[in-house]
Design a protein around this motif. Structure first.
Motif, mmCIF file in Angstrom:
data_model
loop_
_atom_site.group_PDB
_atom_site.id
_atom_site.type_symbol
_atom_site.label_atom_id
_atom_site.label_comp_id
_atom_site.label_asym_id
_atom_site.label_seq_id
_atom_site.Cartn_x
_atom_site.Cartn_y
_atom_site.Cartn_z
ATOM 1 N N TYR A 1 0.871 -1.170 0.000
ATOM 2 C CA TYR A 1 0.000 0.000 0.000
ATOM 3 C C TYR A 1 0.908 1.220 0.000
ATOM 4 C CZ TYR A 1 -3.786 -3.164 1.163
ATOM 5 O OH TYR A 1 -4.708 -4.188 1.126
ATOM 6 N N GLY A 2 0.711 2.110 -0.967
ATOM 7 C CA GLY A 2 1.542 3.297 -1.063
ATOM 8 C C GLY A 2 0.838 4.514 -0.482
ATOM 9 N N ASP B 1 1.228 0.007 -10.995
ATOM 10 C CA ASP B 1 1.266 -0.937 -12.120
ATOM 11 C C ASP B 1 1.559 -2.360 -11.657
ATOM 12 O OD1 ASP B 1 0.764 1.180 -13.807
ATOM 13 O OD2 ASP B 1 2.855 1.427 -14.440
ATOM 14 N N ALA B 2 2.282 -2.487 -10.522
ATOM 15 C CA ALA B 2 2.613 -3.817 -9.987
ATOM 16 C C ALA B 2 1.513 -4.366 -9.088
ATOM 17 C CB ALA B 2 3.923 -3.748 -9.202
ATOM 18 N N GLY B 3 0.442 -3.564 -8.866
ATOM 19 C CA GLY B 3 -0.698 -4.089 -8.114
ATOM 20 C C GLY B 3 -0.947 -3.450 -6.762
ATOM 21 N N SER B 4 -0.141 -2.464 -6.361
ATOM 22 C CA SER B 4 -0.372 -1.831 -5.063
ATOM 23 C C SER B 4 -1.597 -0.919 -5.124
ATOM 24 C CB SER B 4 0.849 -1.010 -4.634
ATOM 25 O OG SER B 4 0.912 0.201 -5.372
ATOM 26 N N TYR B 5 -2.092 -0.542 -3.945
ATOM 27 C CA TYR B 5 -3.197 0.423 -3.855
ATOM 28 C C TYR B 5 -2.638 1.656 -3.170
ATOM 29 C CZ TYR B 5 -7.972 2.147 -3.658
ATOM 30 O OH TYR B 5 -9.118 2.887 -3.869
ATOM 31 N N ASN B 6 -2.817 2.838 -3.797
ATOM 32 C CA ASN B 6 -2.098 4.027 -3.380
ATOM 33 C C ASN B 6 -2.999 5.176 -2.923
ATOM 34 O OD1 ASN B 6 0.257 2.707 -4.131
ATOM 35 N ND2 ASN B 6 0.334 3.662 -6.149
ATOM 36 N N TYR B 7 -2.555 5.837 -1.836
ATOM 37 C CA TYR B 7 -3.229 7.013 -1.300
ATOM 38 C C TYR B 7 -2.298 8.219 -1.405
ATOM 39 C CZ TYR B 7 -6.368 3.577 0.782
ATOM 40 O OH TYR B 7 -7.260 2.546 0.968
ATOM 41 N N VAL B 8 -2.882 9.355 -1.753
ATOM 42 C CA VAL B 8 -2.117 10.592 -1.861
ATOM 43 C C VAL B 8 -2.825 11.676 -1.046
ATOM 44 C CG1 VAL B 8 -1.306 12.392 -3.437
ATOM 45 C CG2 VAL B 8 -1.141 9.988 -4.113
#
Length: 364
Positions: free
Chosen positions: A288-289, A308-315
Motif C-alpha cells: 500500500y503506497g 502498475d505492480a498491483g499496489s493500492y495508493n493514497y495521496v
C-alpha cells in the motif's frame, strides 16, 4: 515580482551576518532585518511583516520553542528552524516541527562560517519553499507521550486489530517538507498489529533517531530507524536513516530492510524513489503506497510503478498539505487511487486492508 522578505533570528552575530549574506545574494529574496533574541524579533516582525523567518533553537531571554509557540498561536507564519547537530538540538527540532515550523537546517558545531556557506543552496531553497507553505495556527500544545496527535480534530481511538491480515502486507510512506507531522498523524491511528510500515522522510543525518524515538513514544506500534538486514515485521514501522538509502528486499519467505550508503536519487538521500521502486519489485500487490506533503517530485514515478505492480495508493490532498509538491506530481503521474485529507488516510487504509482479505503470495 516582489522579493521574499526574510528576518533572521539568532544570538550569534556571525550566524546572523552569514545568513543575511546568503539571503541577499539571491535575486528573489532579501534579508530585511536581523535580531539577536526573540524579544527583539517580536518587534521586528510586527514592524516589517516578513514572509518567513529563520529561528535559532537555543536563544537568550526566551528559548526558541517558547517563542515559536507564541508566534504560531498569535501570528502564524512560515518559520525555518536553524538547529545544531546534537542530540538535544535534534529533539528540540522535532518539537519545533510539531509546533508548526515548516522545516529546518542543521548548522555545523565547528567551522560555522564555511559550513553555512556550503549549506547556502539548501538554506535558500528551504526559505523559498517555506515562504509558500500553508501554515496553521497552533491551537493546542504538542502531545506528551501516549496522548495522541496534536492538531487532530479528535483524538485517535484504538483501531480494531488486524489479526492475520497483516502478515505479508506492507505500507510504504514517502514524504518531505511537513512530513514529520503528517507521518505522526497516520502512525498514531494504526493498531498494534498493523502491517509493517516502511517510511522515507527527507531528513539529514542525526535527526531521524530523535524522530523515530518521538513516534515510538506516541504510537501503539513500535517505531525505529531501519537497520540493514533486519526483518520487516507487522506491528513495526521502520524509518530511513538520514543520509542513507533505504529499500525493501526479500530473503526467503521474509521481507528485510536494506540500508546502504549509495548516491542520492532525485538529489535526496534517503530518496522516496528508492523505497517505492523496491516496493514495486518486491511487494507488488502486497504493498500500500502513501504519498504525503513535500516539495518536488521524488517518488512520483516509482509510485506509478507500484500501482502498475498491483499496489493500492493514497495521496494527501492539497488542502491538508504543507507543500503540495510530491503529492501533486504523484497524481499527475497517474499513481493515485485515492486523494484524501491527511486525517482520513489512516482510516481508509485500515478499512481497505480489512476488506481485501489475506495477503497475496507474490512471486518475484
Amino acid at each position: 515580482m516582489s522579493k521574499i522578505k526574510v528576518v533572521v533570528v539568532d544570538d550569534s552575530a556571525l550566524v546572523r551576518s552569514l545568513l543575511a549574506e546568503i539571503i541577499n545574494r539571491q535575486p528573489d529574496m532579501a534579508c530585511i532585518g536581523t535580531a539577536n533574541d526573540p524579544l527583539a524579533a517580536r518587534e521586528m516582525i510586527r514592524e516589517l511583516n516578513p514572509d518567513v523567518i529563520t529561528l535559532d533553537v537555543e536563544m537568550p531571554k526566551m528559548d526558541g520553542l517558547e517563542f515559536l509557540s507564541r508566534l504560531m498561536k498569535l501570528r502564524p507564519m512560515p518559520v525555518l528552524m536553524v538547529s545544531t547537530l546534537t542530540e538535544r538540538g535534534a529533539e528540540i527540532t522535532m518539537r519545533a516541527l510539531e509546533m508548526g515550523a515548516v522545516d529546518f537546517v542543521a548548522k555545523p558545531r565547528i567551522g560555522v562560517s564555511s559550513g553555512l556557506r556550503e549549506l547556502g543552496d539548501e538554506i535558500v531553497d528551504k526559505l523559498r519553499i517555506a515562504a509558500k507553505a500553508q501554515v496553521r495556527r497552533l491551537t493546542a500544545p504538542p502531545p506528551s507521550a501516549g496522548s495522541g496527535s496534536a492538531g487532530a480534530t479528535t483524538a485517535p481511538t484504538a483501531a480494531k486489530p488486524f489479526g492475520r491480515l497483516s502478515t505479508e502486507k506492507v505500507i510504504c510512506i514517502g514524504s518531505s517538507t511537513g512530513g514529520t507531522e503528517a507521518i505522526k498523524e497516520i502512525l498514531v491511528r494504526m493498531p498494534a498489529d498493523s502491517p509493517a510500515i516502511v517510511i522515507t522522510q527527507h531528513m539529514p543525518p542525526g535527526f531521524t533517531t530523535s524522530f523515530a524515538a518521538r513516534l515510538d513514544s506516541l504510537c501503539r506500534i513500535s517505531v525505529s530507524e531501519a537497520r540493514d538486514g533486519e526483518r520487516i515485521l507487522p506491528g513495526h514501522a521502520y524509518i530511513a536513516p538520514g543520509g542513507l538509502q533505504f529499500r525493501i528486499d526479500r530473503s526467503g519467505a521474509n521481507y528485510v530492510a536494506v540500508v546502504e550508503d549509495t548516491p542520492p536519487v532525485n538529489r535526496h538521500k534517503p530518496s522516496v524513489e528508492v523505497l517505492f521502486k523496491s516496493a514495486a519489485k518486491v511487494l507488488g500487490p502486497n504493498a500500500y503506497g502513501v504519498m504525503l506533503t513535500g516539495m518536488g517530485a521524488d517518488g512520483a514515478t516509482a509510485m506509478k510503478e507500484m500501482r502498475d505492480a498491483g499496489s493500492y495508493n493514497y495521496v494527501q490532498d492539497e488542502a491538508s498539505c504543507v507543500v503540495f509538491g510530491m503529492p501533486k506530481m504523484a497524481i499527475q503521474a497517474g499513481a493515485a487511487h485515492e486523494v484524501l485529507p491527511l486525517l482520513q488516510i489512516a482510516d481508509a487504509l485500515t478499512e481497505r486492508i480489512r476488506s481485501s482479505g489475506g495477503a497475496v503470495r507474490h512471486r518475484i
